[in-house]
Scaffold this motif. Sequence first.
Motif, PDB file in Angstrom:
ATOM      1  N   GLU A  36      26.616  28.939  31.061  1.00 36.80           N
ATOM      2  CA  GLU A  36      26.331  29.240  29.630  1.00 36.80           C
ATOM      3  C   GLU A  36      27.695  29.152  28.785  1.00 36.80           C
ATOM      4  N   LEU A  37      28.846  29.397  29.605  1.00 37.11           N
ATOM      5  CA  LEU A  37      30.180  29.360  28.892  1.00 37.11           C
ATOM      6  C   LEU A  37      31.090  28.704  29.582  1.00 37.11           C
ATOM      7  N   ALA A  38      31.814  27.549  28.915  1.00 36.17           N
ATOM      8  CA  ALA A  38      32.729  26.910  29.580  1.00 36.17           C
ATOM      9  C   ALA A  38      34.037  27.610  29.608  1.00 36.17           C
ATOM     10  N   ALA A  39      34.629  27.423  31.022  1.00 39.49           N
ATOM     11  CA  ALA A  39      35.728  27.870  31.323  1.00 39.49           C
ATOM     12  C   ALA A  39      36.822  27.119  32.250  1.00 39.49           C
ATOM     13  N   ASN A  40      38.027  27.508  32.321  1.00 40.60           N
ATOM     14  CA  ASN A  40      38.768  26.864  33.435  1.00 40.60           C
ATOM     15  C   ASN A  40      38.936  28.154  34.587  1.00 40.60           C
ATOM     16  N   VAL A  41      38.277  28.126  35.477  1.00 43.01           N
ATOM     17  CA  VAL A  41      37.987  28.923  36.542  1.00 43.01           C
ATOM     18  C   VAL A  41      39.107  29.296  37.503  1.00 43.01           C
ATOM     19  N   LYS A  42      39.397  30.380  37.928  1.00 48.49           N
ATOM     20  CA  LYS A  42      40.421  30.634  38.978  1.00 48.49           C
ATOM     21  C   LYS A  42      39.479  31.950  39.841  1.00 48.49           C
ATOM     22  N   ARG A  43      39.453  31.739  41.045  1.00 50.98           N
ATOM     23  CA  ARG A  43      38.579  32.989  41.784  1.00 50.98           C
ATOM     24  C   ARG A  43      39.545  33.300  42.768  1.00 50.98           C
ATOM     25  N   TRP A  44      39.363  34.815  43.224  1.00 50.93           N
ATOM     26  CA  TRP A  44      40.149  35.428  44.145  1.00 50.93           C
ATOM     27  C   TRP A  44      39.412  35.058  45.275  1.00 50.93           C
ATOM     28  N   THR A  46      38.808  37.052  48.830  1.00 45.04           N
ATOM     29  CA  THR A  46      38.479  38.574  49.017  1.00 45.04           C
ATOM     30  C   THR A  46      39.612  39.531  49.365  1.00 45.04           C
ATOM     31  N   GLU A  47      40.571  38.845  50.165  1.00 44.67           N
ATOM     32  CA  GLU A  47      41.751  39.765  50.491  1.00 44.67           C
ATOM     33  C   GLU A  47      42.768  39.883  49.269  1.00 44.67           C
ATOM     34  N   GLN A  48      42.544  39.102  48.145  1.00 47.92           N
ATOM     35  CA  GLN A  48      43.514  39.411  47.291  1.00 47.92           C
ATOM     36  C   GLN A  48      42.842  40.107  45.919  1.00 47.92           C
ATOM     37  N   TRP A  49      41.981  40.478  45.908  1.00 49.76           N
ATOM     38  CA  TRP A  49      41.151  41.126  44.862  1.00 49.76           C
ATOM     39  C   TRP A  49      41.895  42.259  44.213  1.00 49.76           C
ATOM     40  N   GLU A  50      41.888  42.139  42.964  1.00 54.64           N
ATOM     41  CA  GLU A  50      42.610  43.002  42.038  1.00 54.64           C
ATOM     42  C   GLU A  50      41.753  43.778  41.040  1.00 54.64           C
ATOM     43  N   GLY A  51      41.529  45.056  41.043  1.00 53.14           N
ATOM     44  CA  GLY A  51      40.817  45.709  39.866  1.00 53.14           C
ATOM     45  C   GLY A  51      39.343  45.655  40.331  1.00 53.14           C
ATOM     46  N   GLN A  52      38.461  45.838  39.253  1.00 53.11           N
ATOM     47  CA  GLN A  52      36.969  45.879  39.626  1.00 53.11           C
ATOM     48  C   GLN A  52      36.628  44.243  39.990  1.00 53.11           C
ATOM     49  N   GLN A  53      35.583  44.178  40.959  1.00 58.59           N
ATOM     50  CA  GLN A  53      35.006  42.935  41.157  1.00 58.59           C
ATOM     51  C   GLN A  53      34.318  42.441  40.102  1.00 58.59           C
ATOM     52  N   LEU A  54      34.266  41.008  39.853  1.00 59.73           N
ATOM     53  CA  LEU A  54      33.582  40.383  38.636  1.00 59.73           C
ATOM     54  C   LEU A  54      32.579  39.255  39.481  1.00 59.73           C
ATOM     55  N   PRO A  55      31.493  38.942  38.792  1.00 58.34           N
ATOM     56  CA  PRO A  55      30.495  37.995  39.444  1.00 58.34           C
ATOM     57  C   PRO A  55      31.260  36.630  39.790  1.00 58.34           C
ATOM     58  N   GLY A  56      31.270  36.288  40.932  1.00 56.35           N
ATOM     59  CA  GLY A  56      31.886  34.815  41.417  1.00 56.35           C
ATOM     60  C   GLY A  56      32.992  35.057  41.889  1.00 56.35           C
ATOM     61  N   ASN A  57      33.552  36.487  41.970  1.00 57.42           N
ATOM     62  CA  ASN A  57      35.149  36.674  42.314  1.00 57.42           C
ATOM     63  C   ASN A  57      36.149  35.995  41.280  1.00 57.42           C
ATOM     64  N   LEU A  58      35.768  35.843  40.080  1.00 63.90           N
ATOM     65  CA  LEU A  58      36.515  35.385  38.879  1.00 63.90           C
ATOM     66  C   LEU A  58      37.598  36.100  38.801  1.00 63.90           C
ATOM     67  N   ASN A  59      38.935  35.532  38.836  1.00 63.82           N
ATOM     68  CA  ASN A  59      40.142  36.268  38.494  1.00 63.82           C
ATOM     69  C   ASN A  59      40.122  36.455  36.733  1.00 63.82           C
ATOM     70  N   ARG A  60      40.070  37.610  36.441  1.00 67.06           N
ATOM     71  CA  ARG A  60      39.998  38.004  35.036  1.00 67.06           C
ATOM     72  C   ARG A  60      41.433  37.650  34.470  1.00 67.06           C
ATOM     73  N   LEU A  61      42.369  37.580  34.823  1.00 66.79           N
ATOM     74  CA  LEU A  61      43.746  37.252  34.230  1.00 66.79           C
ATOM     75  C   LEU A  61      44.146  35.820  34.238  1.00 66.79           C
ATOM     76  N   GLU A  62      43.360  34.868  35.336  1.00 61.84           N
ATOM     77  CA  GLU A  62      43.685  33.631  35.360  1.00 61.84           C
ATOM     78  C   GLU A  62      42.567  32.751  34.997  1.00 61.84           C
ATOM     79  N   THR A  63      41.515  33.203  34.486  1.00 60.92           N
ATOM     80  CA  THR A  63      40.517  32.396  34.165  1.00 60.92           C
ATOM     81  C   THR A  63      40.554  32.174  32.751  1.00 60.92           C
ATOM     82  N   TRP A  64      40.582  30.875  32.142  1.00 60.66           N
ATOM     83  CA  TRP A  64      40.802  30.917  30.767  1.00 60.66           C
ATOM     84  C   TRP A  64      39.452  30.253  29.921  1.00 60.66           C
ATOM     85  N   ILE A  65      39.732  30.740  28.703  1.00 56.54           N
ATOM     86  CA  ILE A  65      38.509  30.302  28.030  1.00 56.54           C
ATOM     87  C   ILE A  65      38.974  30.009  26.257  1.00 56.54           C
ATOM     88  N   ALA A  66      38.429  28.939  26.131  1.00 54.21           N
ATOM     89  CA  ALA A  66      38.872  28.719  24.581  1.00 54.21           C
ATOM     90  C   ALA A  66      38.161  29.716  23.459  1.00 54.21           C
TER      91      ALA A  66
END
Length: 77
Positions: A36-44, A46-66
């Motif tokens: 539903e939303l286009a993005a340039n996705v980077k996933r974590w 499992t052993e690299q996880w930072e902070g609270q987990q998001l659906p799809g193990n999306l990296n909240r700091l390195e997933t980019w949205i216009a």
Amino acid sequence: MNDQSRLNLHEAARRLAPDAIHEAEVAIAHAIEHGELAANVKRWATEQWEGQQLPGNLNRLETWIAPAELARWAARR
């Protein structure tokens, strides 16, 4: 997309809901995962996880949205 024409997932969530950032991050991640939303996705990995987990193990700091994509998605919500 250059750095000035994109937001990371965390920044996008902060724009949408400054008082409920994690909930907005989850909603955005869900929208990305369901196409539903286009993005340039980077996933974590499992052993690299930072902070609270998001659906799809999306990296909240390195997933980019216009910003325009975010605005279109937010208007449809």
